[in-house]
Design an enzyme around this catalytic site. Structure first.
Site, PDB file in Angstrom:
ATOM      1  N   PRO A 193       0.832  -1.206   0.000  1.00 17.26           N
ATOM      2  CA  PRO A 193       0.000   0.000   0.000  1.00 17.26           C
ATOM      3  C   PRO A 193       0.866   1.256   0.000  1.00 17.26           C
ATOM      4  CG  PRO A 193       0.026  -1.032   2.177  1.00 17.26           C
ATOM      5  CD  PRO A 193       0.709  -1.979   1.243  1.00 17.26           C
ATOM      6  N   THR A 200       0.460   5.553  -0.387  1.00 17.80           N
ATOM      7  CA  THR A 200      -0.208   6.830  -0.575  1.00 17.80           C
ATOM      8  C   THR A 200       0.443   7.578  -1.732  1.00 17.80           C
ATOM      9  OG1 THR A 200      -0.845   6.971   1.725  1.00 17.80           O
ATOM     10  CG2 THR A 200      -0.586   9.063   0.571  1.00 17.80           C
ATOM     11  N   TYR A 209      -0.391   4.848  13.058  1.00 21.00           N
ATOM     12  CA  TYR A 209      -1.737   5.423  12.895  1.00 21.00           C
ATOM     13  C   TYR A 209      -2.684   4.935  14.006  1.00 21.00           C
ATOM     14  CZ  TYR A 209       0.348   7.116   8.659  1.00 21.00           C
ATOM     15  OH  TYR A 209       1.195   7.760   7.794  1.00 21.00           O
ATOM     16  N   GLY A 246       7.162  -2.022  -2.001  1.00 20.87           N
ATOM     17  CA  GLY A 246       6.641  -0.669  -2.055  1.00 20.87           C
ATOM     18  C   GLY A 246       7.305   0.129  -3.156  1.00 20.87           C
TER      19      GLY A 246
HETATM   20  C1  LIG Z   1       5.219   6.895  -1.274  1.00 22.91           C
HETATM   21  C2  LIG Z   1       4.912   5.938  -0.163  1.00 22.91           C
HETATM   22  C3  LIG Z   1       3.647   5.914   0.375  1.00 22.91           C
HETATM   23  C4  LIG Z   1       3.307   4.989   1.376  1.00 22.91           C
HETATM   24  N1  LIG Z   1       2.016   4.923   1.830  1.00 22.91           N
HETATM   25  C5  LIG Z   1       1.642   3.916   2.654  1.00 22.91           C
HETATM   26  C6  LIG Z   1       0.274   3.697   2.958  1.00 22.91           C
HETATM   27  O1  LIG Z   1      -0.648   4.396   2.488  1.00 22.91           O
HETATM   28  N2  LIG Z   1      -0.030   2.667   3.779  1.00 22.91           N
HETATM   29  C7  LIG Z   1       0.936   1.851   4.322  1.00 22.91           C
HETATM   30  O2  LIG Z   1       0.613   0.935   5.072  1.00 22.91           O
HETATM   31  N3  LIG Z   1       2.242   2.028   4.013  1.00 22.91           N
HETATM   32  C8  LIG Z   1       2.604   3.014   3.178  1.00 22.91           C
HETATM   33  N4  LIG Z   1       3.925   3.134   2.805  1.00 22.91           N
HETATM   34  C9  LIG Z   1       4.897   2.144   3.261  1.00 22.91           C
HETATM   35  C10 LIG Z   1       5.062   1.030   2.221  1.00 22.91           C
HETATM   36  O3  LIG Z   1       3.904   0.238   2.148  1.00 22.91           O
HETATM   37  C11 LIG Z   1       6.253   0.127   2.577  1.00 22.91           C
HETATM   38  O4  LIG Z   1       6.054  -0.373   3.869  1.00 22.91           O
HETATM   39  C12 LIG Z   1       7.589   0.863   2.518  1.00 22.91           C
HETATM   40  O5  LIG Z   1       7.730   1.576   1.316  1.00 22.91           O
HETATM   41  C13 LIG Z   1       8.750  -0.118   2.670  1.00 22.91           C
HETATM   42  O6  LIG Z   1       8.734  -1.066   1.614  1.00 22.91           O
HETATM   43  P1  LIG Z   1       9.771  -0.973   0.364  1.00 22.91           P
HETATM   44  O7  LIG Z   1      11.154  -1.018   0.992  1.00 22.91           O
HETATM   45  O8  LIG Z   1       9.468  -2.131  -0.497  1.00 22.91           O
HETATM   46  O9  LIG Z   1       9.523   0.359  -0.280  1.00 22.91           O
HETATM   47  C14 LIG Z   1       4.287   4.085   1.862  1.00 22.91           C
HETATM   48  C15 LIG Z   1       5.579   4.150   1.322  1.00 22.91           C
HETATM   49  C16 LIG Z   1       5.885   5.036   0.326  1.00 22.91           C
HETATM   50  C17 LIG Z   1       7.275   5.033  -0.259  1.00 22.91           C
END
Ligand SMILES: Cc1cc2nc3c(=O)[nH]c(=O)nc-3n(C[C@H](O)[C@H](O)[C@H](O)COP(=O)(O)O)c2cc1C
Length: 370
Positions: free
Chosen positions: A26, A28, A183, A323
């Site tokens: 997920p 944002t 949150y 992500g």
């Molecule tokens: C741009 C952005 C927006 C994010 N928005 C959310 C969100 O809405 N809900 C959530 O649970 N995590 C959110 N995260 C966290 C990601 O889901 C994820 O946990 C984080 O990017 C680490 O994973 P990665 O190393 O694969 O990027 C967001 C991360 C990024 C980079």
């Protein structure tokens, strides 16, 4: 890279057949810049459809009510227009053979009075996260929130239930409860943000109560096997969260109790930052919780192709959520399959309106095939 990629094996998600174990985490993206905060045709549908080869897509956090919001231009799932918007997105994603869960979100105190006509954001207790909120006028310091009354809690549980019902009406394949990342639910879990002395505070069981009441309410409007849930046990020093000696025991309690349910999955995050020096923190989340949880375990944060295959091979997770790699690699699955290098993401366009940095990343693998 070994020939056999565990990430590319199919998986039965408690009844939903996934063609692979690569999940879009997920994220944002703040593109719902219309008065209704509804998904936009030509934008949200294109973005998610481009990523439809993921085993599962989890949408950006979507507020369950007006009072659940804390960021600009995030979509909701409480109004007719929002349901219609998501229905349109799901139609396109399903036509492209994709599967999508919506993340249901209440930010609690990670908000600002600017989002609430000057009223205070809500939380477990009146404790300022000492963080910042990105408002329509830029970054502003967070404030001391209002401690939720029992009525506020009951209304919020109902709002989650309504949002889940709306998600089903909008043709989602399931929902993910956002009980992570500092949150609202997380604010109830941690003793540093929850100083209540009623039935929602004090003991570990009481601090987890709002979550289980929410799951039980949601179960009334949708099948249990379509409900996922996200937790980030070792979050410390970001999103206003501070761990204490009861934090990990609280997550142990929650995760063991989740075995009483027949959920779609439990989505866990490895620590977001270096917590090796933090007392009470656990550094290896998948390893700790795999033996405690009987259902499907999804793991996230910082994985690449190699470590994603490895965590499944070692038996510490069933699915891996990506992500940032998904922001700039809409064809992440195909790139893994063909061992194609990943494209870099542009942080400047993470949260800005419009198509740039959203739907203009190339699908290299499919292009090569053409
Ligand atoms: C741009 C952005 C927006 C994010 N928005 C959310 C969100 O809405 N809900 C959530 O649970 N995590 C959110 N995260 C966290 C990601 O889901 C994820 O946990 C984080 O990017 C680490 O994973 P990665 O190393 O694969 O990027 C967001 C991360 C990024 C980079």
């Amino acid at each position: 890279m070994s020939k056999e990629q565990h990430l590319l094996k199919s998986y039965n998600l408690n009844g939903l057949e996934l063609p692979n174990r690569v999940v879009m985490a997920p994220m944002t993206r703040s593109r719902a810049n219309n008065p209704e905060n509804a998904p936009i045709e030509g934008l949200h549908d294109v973005y998610y459809t481009q990523r439809a080869s993921a085993g599962l897509i989890i949408t950006e956090g979507s507020q369950i009510s007006k009072e659940a919001v804390g960021y600009v231009n995030t979509p909701g799932i409480y109004s007719k227009e929002q349901i219609q918007g998501w229905k349109m997105v799901n139609k396109k994603v399903h036509e492209a053979n994709g599967r999508m869960f919506i993340q249901l979100w209440h930010v609690g105190r990670m908000s600002h009075p600017d989002f609430h006509n000057g009223d205070l954001p809500l939380s477990a207790s009146a404790i300022n996260p000492e963080s910042q909120s990105y408002t329509y006028e830029g970054f502003k310091d967070t404030v001391t929130p209002k401690e939720m009354s029992i009525e506020d809690i009951k209304r919020t549980v109902q709002d989650f239930k309504n949002a889940a019902k709306n998600a089903m009406d909008a043709d989602f394949d399931g929902i993910e409860i956002h009980s992570s990342n500092g949150y609202l639910f997380h604010q109830f879990f941690n003793g540093t943000s929850n100083k209540r002395n009623d039935e929602y505070g004090g003991s570990i069981e009481n601090r987890a109560k709002i979550l289980f009441e929410t799951i039980d309410a949601i179960k009334e409007v949708m099948p249990e096997n379509k409900i996922g849930l996200r937790l980030n046990p070792s979050l410390h020093g970001i999103f206003g969260m501070t761990m204490d000696e009861e934090t990990i025991p609280t997550f142990d309690y929650i995760i063991k109790k989740l075995n009483d349910y027949d959920l779609a999955y439990l989505h866990l995050s490895e620590p977001f930052n270096d917590i090796s020096e933090v007392p009470y923190a656990v550094t290896e989340i998948a390893k700790r919780y795999r033996p405690m949880y009987n259902g499907t375990l999804m793991i996230n944060a910082g994985f690449d192709q190699e470590s994603g295959n490895k965590v499944i091979e070692e038996g510490n997770a069933d699915l891996v959520a990506y992500g940032k790699p998904y922001i700039s690699n809409p064809d992440l699955v195909e790139r893994f399959a063909e061992n194609i290098a990943l494209s870099d993401w542009d942080t400047d366009t993470f949260y800005v309106p419009g198509a740039k940095g959203y739907i203009d990343y190339e699908a290299k693998a499919r292009k090569q095939e053409a």
